[in-house]
Design an enzyme around this catalytic site. Structure first.
Site, PDB file in Angstrom:
ATOM      1  CB  SER A  97      -0.969  -0.003   1.184  1.00  0.00           C
ATOM      2  OG  SER A  97      -0.289   0.111   2.414  1.00  0.00           O
ATOM      3  CG  ASN A  98       3.398   2.940   3.098  1.00  0.00           C
ATOM      4  OD1 ASN A  98       3.020   4.100   3.151  1.00  0.00           O
ATOM      5  ND2 ASN A  98       3.379   2.132   4.156  1.00  0.00           N
ATOM      6  CG  LEU A 173       8.158  -7.569   6.656  1.00  0.00           C
ATOM      7  CD1 LEU A 173       7.164  -8.664   7.007  1.00  0.00           C
ATOM      8  CD2 LEU A 173       7.951  -6.342   7.541  1.00  0.00           C
ATOM      9  CG  LEU A 175      19.380  -6.269   8.864  1.00  0.00           C
ATOM     10  CD1 LEU A 175      18.744  -5.106   9.627  1.00  0.00           C
ATOM     11  CD2 LEU A 175      20.349  -7.027   9.766  1.00  0.00           C
ATOM     12  CG  HIS A 192       8.946   1.401  12.648  1.00  0.00           C
ATOM     13  ND1 HIS A 192       9.126   0.032  12.598  1.00  0.00           N
ATOM     14  CD2 HIS A 192       8.551   1.683  13.921  1.00  0.00           C
ATOM     15  CE1 HIS A 192       8.848  -0.480  13.789  1.00  0.00           C
ATOM     16  NE2 HIS A 192       8.507   0.491  14.602  1.00  0.00           N
ATOM     17  CG  ASP A 233      12.839  -0.436  13.198  1.00  0.00           C
ATOM     18  OD1 ASP A 233      12.727  -0.240  11.975  1.00  0.00           O
ATOM     19  OD2 ASP A 233      12.196  -1.314  13.807  1.00  0.00           O
TER      20      ASP A 233
END
Length: 302
Positions: A97-98, A173, A175, A192, A233
């Site tokens: 969606s993003n 999702l 790394l 995030h 993050d």
């Protein structure tokens, strides 16, 4: 007035019309783009990249490069030199969606760039299929354990070959390998679904983030966009937007509220990056700038 003549009112650069994207471009950069369509015989409001104007009304008489148009614009400041269109790679693991929000923004002129490559660890996911639908090349990375596939070095080589400017993680999702991070300094961004540094790190994704927010009793949440480093993050924060969390909320309520802001914030940030509307603080924190409406010819940090 022709399109070229219209362009000369705002810039000395040659302006051409691209029917596919329904926007005016100047040497590869969006100069004008419509907020609505179709373009046939209708009055449409346009925005000018890197430019402030009080009003610009354009009446389309025909829909090709030789179209005659009339314009009435009150110019407040000179047009900034158009930045070259940036090349973007979006990485996805789910519905995308993003990614779709970013793609729409590249089409309507809010982002002065094009998504030229999509990378996913899950071929066939929603984001992957959307890329295929709109004709964007896709790469499967990383491969599953025990399977042959592209290495991190291969991906870096392909991104460099495609002259990618920014790598955008839109629900990816895995790394990101250090090879990618080091090859694109200050150019790998992630979104995030919480206000970092809270509720971040390995295991904090999707439903797990919003459940943790509700369980904690926090009264605010929201998306964070940050630069990516070798840890989950932990990179420098680029932008955040807060939304309320009510005592009666469940994780689905928080998720819906946060996602709505993600779809707004990510295109805004990428748009400012692609327009080069930023400066760097001494400690490598990015500072975005926009025109100060109250003080003509000046800008302010946001």
């Amino acid at each position: 007035m022709t399109y070229s003549q219209l362009a000369s009112k705002f810039s000395t650069k040659e302006c051409i019309f691209h029917p596919k994207n329904e926007c005016l471009r100047t040497r590869g950069s969006v100069l004008l783009s419509p907020r609505s369509s179709p373009l046939h015989h209708s009055s449409i409001r346009f925005i000018i990249a890197n430019h402030t104007c009080r009003s610009l009304s354009i009446s389309i008489v025909a829909s090709n490069a030789a179209a005659e148009v009339s314009a009435n614009a009150e110019v407040v400041s000179d047009v900034a030199s158009a930045c070259p269109r940036k090349r973007l790679s979006v990485w996805v693991s789910g519905g995308g969606s993003n990614f779709k929000a970013l793609y729409r923004a590249t089409q309507d002129g809010r982002i002065n760039g094009d998504i030229t490559m999509v990378v996913s660890d899950k071929p066939g996911c929603g984001g992957w299929e959307f890329a295929r639908e709109v004709g964007i090349p896709t790469l499967h990375f990383p491969p599953k354990k025990g399977q042959e596939g592209l290495s991190a070095g291969d991906v870096v080589a392909l991104l460099k070959e495609a002259q990618v400017d920014y790598v955008l993680l839109a629900g990816f999702l895995k790394l990101v390998p250090s090879e990618v991070v080091s090859a694109f300094p200050r150019a790998v961004l992630n979104i995030h679904p919480a206000l970092l540094p809270a509720f971040g790190g390995k295991g904090y994704y999707g439903h797990h983030v919003h459940q943790a927010v509700v369980d904690s009793g926090a009264r605010v949440s929201g998306p964070t966009i940050h630069f990516v480093d070798e840890e989950y993050d932990k990179g420098k924060i680029v932008a955040q937007r807060a939304v309320p969390v009510y005592p009666t909320d469940g994780p689905e309520d928080v998720a819906r509220r946060v996602l709505e802001q993600e779809h707004k914030l990510f295109p805004e940030v990428v748009g400012m990056l692609c327009n080069e509307s930023y400066e760097w603080r001494e400690d490598s924190v990015i500072m975005f700038k926009q025109a100060d409406q109250e003080n003509e010819g000046s800008s302010r940090y946001i």
